[in-house]
Enzyme design. Structure first.
Site, PDB file in Angstrom:
ATOM      1  N   ASP A   1       0.853  -1.196   0.000  1.00  0.00           N
ATOM      2  CA  ASP A   1       0.000   0.000   0.000  1.00  0.00           C
ATOM      3  C   ASP A   1       0.895   1.255   0.000  1.00  0.00           C
ATOM      4  O   ASP A   1       1.792   1.375   0.833  1.00  0.00           O
ATOM      5  CB  ASP A   1      -0.864  -0.043   1.280  1.00  0.00           C
ATOM      6  CG  ASP A   1      -1.976   0.981   1.279  1.00  0.00           C
ATOM      7  OD1 ASP A   1      -2.428   1.385   0.197  1.00  0.00           O
ATOM      8  OD2 ASP A   1      -2.405   1.361   2.397  1.00  0.00           O
TER       9      ASP A   1
ATOM     10  N   HIS B   1      -7.851   9.891   3.724  1.00  0.00           N
ATOM     11  CA  HIS B   1      -7.378   8.913   4.708  1.00  0.00           C
ATOM     12  C   HIS B   1      -7.724   9.358   6.131  1.00  0.00           C
ATOM     13  O   HIS B   1      -7.794  10.550   6.412  1.00  0.00           O
ATOM     14  CB  HIS B   1      -5.863   8.731   4.582  1.00  0.00           C
ATOM     15  CG  HIS B   1      -5.456   8.052   3.303  1.00  0.00           C
ATOM     16  ND1 HIS B   1      -4.833   8.710   2.271  1.00  0.00           N
ATOM     17  CD2 HIS B   1      -5.617   6.774   2.886  1.00  0.00           C
ATOM     18  CE1 HIS B   1      -4.610   7.871   1.283  1.00  0.00           C
ATOM     19  NE2 HIS B   1      -5.084   6.671   1.620  1.00  0.00           N
TER      20      HIS B   1
ATOM     21  N   HIS C   1      -9.259   4.729  -2.428  1.00  0.00           N
ATOM     22  CA  HIS C   1      -8.572   4.832  -1.128  1.00  0.00           C
ATOM     23  C   HIS C   1      -9.439   5.640  -0.170  1.00  0.00           C
ATOM     24  O   HIS C   1     -10.412   6.279  -0.575  1.00  0.00           O
ATOM     25  CB  HIS C   1      -7.223   5.539  -1.305  1.00  0.00           C
ATOM     26  CG  HIS C   1      -6.166   4.655  -1.881  1.00  0.00           C
ATOM     27  ND1 HIS C   1      -5.072   4.251  -1.168  1.00  0.00           N
ATOM     28  CD2 HIS C   1      -6.057   4.070  -3.096  1.00  0.00           C
ATOM     29  CE1 HIS C   1      -4.325   3.478  -1.923  1.00  0.00           C
ATOM     30  NE2 HIS C   1      -4.896   3.344  -3.117  1.00  0.00           N
TER      31      HIS C   1
ATOM     32  N   ALA D   1     -11.507   4.812   2.176  1.00  0.00           N
ATOM     33  CA  ALA D   1     -12.901   4.392   2.039  1.00  0.00           C
ATOM     34  C   ALA D   1     -13.516   3.823   3.315  1.00  0.00           C
ATOM     35  O   ALA D   1     -14.559   3.172   3.267  1.00  0.00           O
ATOM     36  CB  ALA D   1     -13.012   3.368   0.897  1.00  0.00           C
ATOM     37  N   SER D   2     -12.898   4.103   4.455  1.00  0.00           N
ATOM     38  CA  SER D   2     -13.538   3.656   5.702  1.00  0.00           C
ATOM     39  C   SER D   2     -14.801   4.461   5.957  1.00  0.00           C
ATOM     40  O   SER D   2     -14.871   5.654   5.643  1.00  0.00           O
ATOM     41  CB  SER D   2     -12.580   3.839   6.890  1.00  0.00           C
ATOM     42  OG  SER D   2     -11.662   2.770   6.939  1.00  0.00           O
TER      43      SER D   2
ATOM     44  N   ASN E   1     -10.325   0.376  -0.250  1.00  0.00           N
ATOM     45  CA  ASN E   1      -9.300   0.304   0.805  1.00  0.00           C
ATOM     46  C   ASN E   1      -9.860   0.654   2.176  1.00  0.00           C
ATOM     47  O   ASN E   1     -10.461   1.721   2.349  1.00  0.00           O
ATOM     48  CB  ASN E   1      -8.189   1.305   0.493  1.00  0.00           C
ATOM     49  CG  ASN E   1      -7.241   0.805  -0.572  1.00  0.00           C
ATOM     50  OD1 ASN E   1      -7.521  -0.173  -1.255  1.00  0.00           O
ATOM     51  ND2 ASN E   1      -6.120   1.483  -0.718  1.00  0.00           N
ATOM     52  N   ILE E   2      -9.587  -0.224   3.133  1.00  0.00           N
ATOM     53  CA  ILE E   2     -10.114  -0.010   4.485  1.00  0.00           C
ATOM     54  C   ILE E   2      -9.014  -0.244   5.514  1.00  0.00           C
ATOM     55  O   ILE E   2      -8.466  -1.345   5.617  1.00  0.00           O
ATOM     56  CB  ILE E   2     -11.302  -0.968   4.741  1.00  0.00           C
ATOM     57  CG1 ILE E   2     -12.451  -0.613   3.795  1.00  0.00           C
ATOM     58  CG2 ILE E   2     -11.760  -0.895   6.205  1.00  0.00           C
ATOM     59  CD1 ILE E   2     -13.411  -1.724   3.540  1.00  0.00           C
ATOM     60  N   ASP E   3      -8.708   0.783   6.244  1.00  0.00           N
ATOM     61  CA  ASP E   3      -7.753   0.673   7.351  1.00  0.00           C
ATOM     62  C   ASP E   3      -8.344   1.281   8.627  1.00  0.00           C
ATOM     63  O   ASP E   3      -8.428   0.622   9.667  1.00  0.00           O
ATOM     64  CB  ASP E   3      -6.435   1.371   6.980  1.00  0.00           C
ATOM     65  CG  ASP E   3      -5.352   1.106   8.014  1.00  0.00           C
ATOM     66  OD1 ASP E   3      -5.609   0.366   8.974  1.00  0.00           O
ATOM     67  OD2 ASP E   3      -4.235   1.634   7.884  1.00  0.00           O
TER      68      ASP E   3
HETATM   69  P1  13P Z   1      -9.013   4.729   5.439  1.00  0.00           P
HETATM   70  O1  13P Z   1      -8.176   5.620   6.287  1.00  0.00           O
HETATM   71  O2  13P Z   1     -10.283   5.411   5.025  1.00  0.00           O
HETATM   72  O3  13P Z   1      -9.271   3.403   6.062  1.00  0.00           O
HETATM   73  O4  13P Z   1      -8.208   4.459   4.069  1.00  0.00           O
HETATM   74  C1  13P Z   1      -7.259   3.432   4.008  1.00  0.00           C
HETATM   75  C2  13P Z   1      -6.460   3.465   2.756  1.00  0.00           C
HETATM   76  O5  13P Z   1      -6.778   4.123   1.784  1.00  0.00           O
HETATM   77  C3  13P Z   1      -5.256   2.651   2.721  1.00  0.00           C
HETATM   78  O6  13P Z   1      -4.511   2.851   1.565  1.00  0.00           O
HETATM   79  O1  G3H Z   2      -3.323   4.953   3.592  1.00  0.00           O
HETATM   80  C1  G3H Z   2      -2.718   4.715   4.626  1.00  0.00           C
HETATM   81  C2  G3H Z   2      -3.016   3.483   5.384  1.00  0.00           C
HETATM   82  O2  G3H Z   2      -4.078   3.714   6.276  1.00  0.00           O
HETATM   83  C3  G3H Z   2      -1.791   2.991   6.056  1.00  0.00           C
HETATM   84  O3  G3H Z   2      -1.479   3.772   7.161  1.00  0.00           O
HETATM   85  O4  G3H Z   2       0.901   4.307   6.697  1.00  0.00           O
HETATM   86  O5  G3H Z   2      -0.070   4.550   9.012  1.00  0.00           O
HETATM   87  O6  G3H Z   2       0.334   2.274   8.029  1.00  0.00           O
HETATM   88  P1  G3H Z   2       0.022   3.729   7.764  1.00  0.00           P
HETATM   89 ZN    ZN Z   3      -4.615   4.842   0.782  1.00  0.00          ZN
END
Ligand code: 13P
Ligand code: G3H
Ligand code: ZN
Length: 311
Positions: A82, A180, A213, A215-216, A256-258
């Site tokens: 990613d 994000h 991206h 997309a949470s 994408n979901i983080d």
């Molecule tokens: P979120 O912060 O919305 O979950 O996005 C995650 C992401 O785009 C990771 O690349």
């Molecule tokens: O888009 C970013 C992702 O949420 C990853 O986050 O770089 O803090 O691991 P990170």
């Molecule tokens: Zn991202």
């Protein structure tokens, strides 16, 4: 079932008007929660690893945990870098067994983005690995780099055909108003995405997989649990789920979901620690955290992504 690329997943998702979840992983509990949910509803998966995740857990540990998940579930799983920001990190992930990498040249000028993406594509394709690129710039925080809303920019649809044909990339991340992190829209305003840009990109690149991206949805249930147990996440707002469903019906094949995973995990830990202040066995608070991740991912797959039963 070996670790796979996203090629077949995207082809089916595009034709079937659904999307594949790309979930960020950092440790064993997150990987187990995601993959157990996907196994229950037979969904293909993309597990993605950021530079920060590699630094935190080490490449080899994440790779071995993902191999364990594949052995345990027999699911088609794609392992993706990613936001790779250089040829070197992409090369290192390709050499280390990833089946997909993102080269994020979105902060570069058009020509520079093309040159860097092309370099990664040549190396990756020679080794059977696929490449995601990005045009347009999202706001928010990635790896401690904070892109302010005023420095973000929507993708310009008139650039996408030339970009894709000159780079040879396999999928394209575009900026249509997501960002994000957990604070995506101003409180009191109606969340809006530029579906007109997505539709124009789709018209110009028929059949080509698009990536969303940021997309949470920042699920209110987990924010509430965190705030009820000592947290202070005020004004956290995510992408409404019906917008993600709409994107998946269109050309978006990867969502994408983080942040949602982080919130679910934190909710599980905070809730347990508040209920049992004497708890100091990590298994005691990481089990409920993993349970919340499992429930979250199952709900995403079945009710938002529509990838259940597609593995
Ligand atoms: P979120 O912060 O919305 O979950 O996005 C995650 C992401 O785009 C990771 O690349
Ligand atoms: O888009 C970013 C992702 O949420 C990853 O986050 O770089 O803090 O691991 P990170
Ligand atoms: Zn991202």
């Amino acid at each position: 079932m070996p670790i796979v690329t996203s090629q077949e997943m995207f082809k089916k998702a595009y034709e079937g008007h659904y999307a594949i979840g790309a979930f960020n992983v950092n440790n064993m509990e997150i990987i187990q929660g995601i993959t157990e949910a996907a196994a229950e509803v037979r969904s293909p998966l993309i597990l993605q690893v950021s530079a920060g995740a590699r630094k935190y857990a080490k490449h080899v540990y994440l790779m071995k945990l993902i191999e364990a998940a594949v052995a345990d579930t027999d699911l088609p799983i794609c392992v993706h870098l990613d936001h790779g920001d250089s040829f070197d990190i992409c090369k290192s992930c390709i050499d280390g067994g990833f089946t997909s990498v993102m080269i994020d040249g979105s902060h570069l000028g058009f020509e520079e983005n093309i040159a860097r993406t092309r370099q990664v594509v040549e190396y990756a394709h020679d080794r059977g690995v696929v490449v995601e690129a990005e045009l347009g710039r999202l706001a928010g925080v990635e790896d401690e780099i904070n892109v302010k809303a005023e420095d973000s920019s929507y993708t310009q649809p008139d650039e996408v055909e030339e970009f894709v044909s000159r780079t040879g990339c396999d999928s394209l991340a575009i900026a249509i108003g997501t960002s994000h992190g957990a604070y995506k829209f101003k409180p009191g305003t109606k969340p809006q995405l530029r579906f007109d840009i997505l539709a124009e990109v789709e018209r110009r690149l028929p059949g080509f997989p698009i990536v969303l991206h940021g997309a949470s949805s920042v699920i209110p249930k987990y924010v509430r649990i965190i705030n009820e147990n000592g947290g202070q996440l005020r004004d956290a707002i995510g992408v409404p789920e019906d917008m993600l469903r709409e994107a998946g019906r269109m050309a978006v094949c990867k969502i994408n979901i983080d942040s949602d995973l982080r919130l679910a995990m934190t909710a599980g830990i905070r809730e347990t620690m508040a209920k049992s202040p004497d708890a100091f066995d990590p298994r005691k608070y990481l089990s409920p955290a993993r349970d919340y991740i499992r429930a979250l991912v199952k709900d995403k797959i079945v009710n938002v992504l529509g990838s259940d039963g597609k593995a």
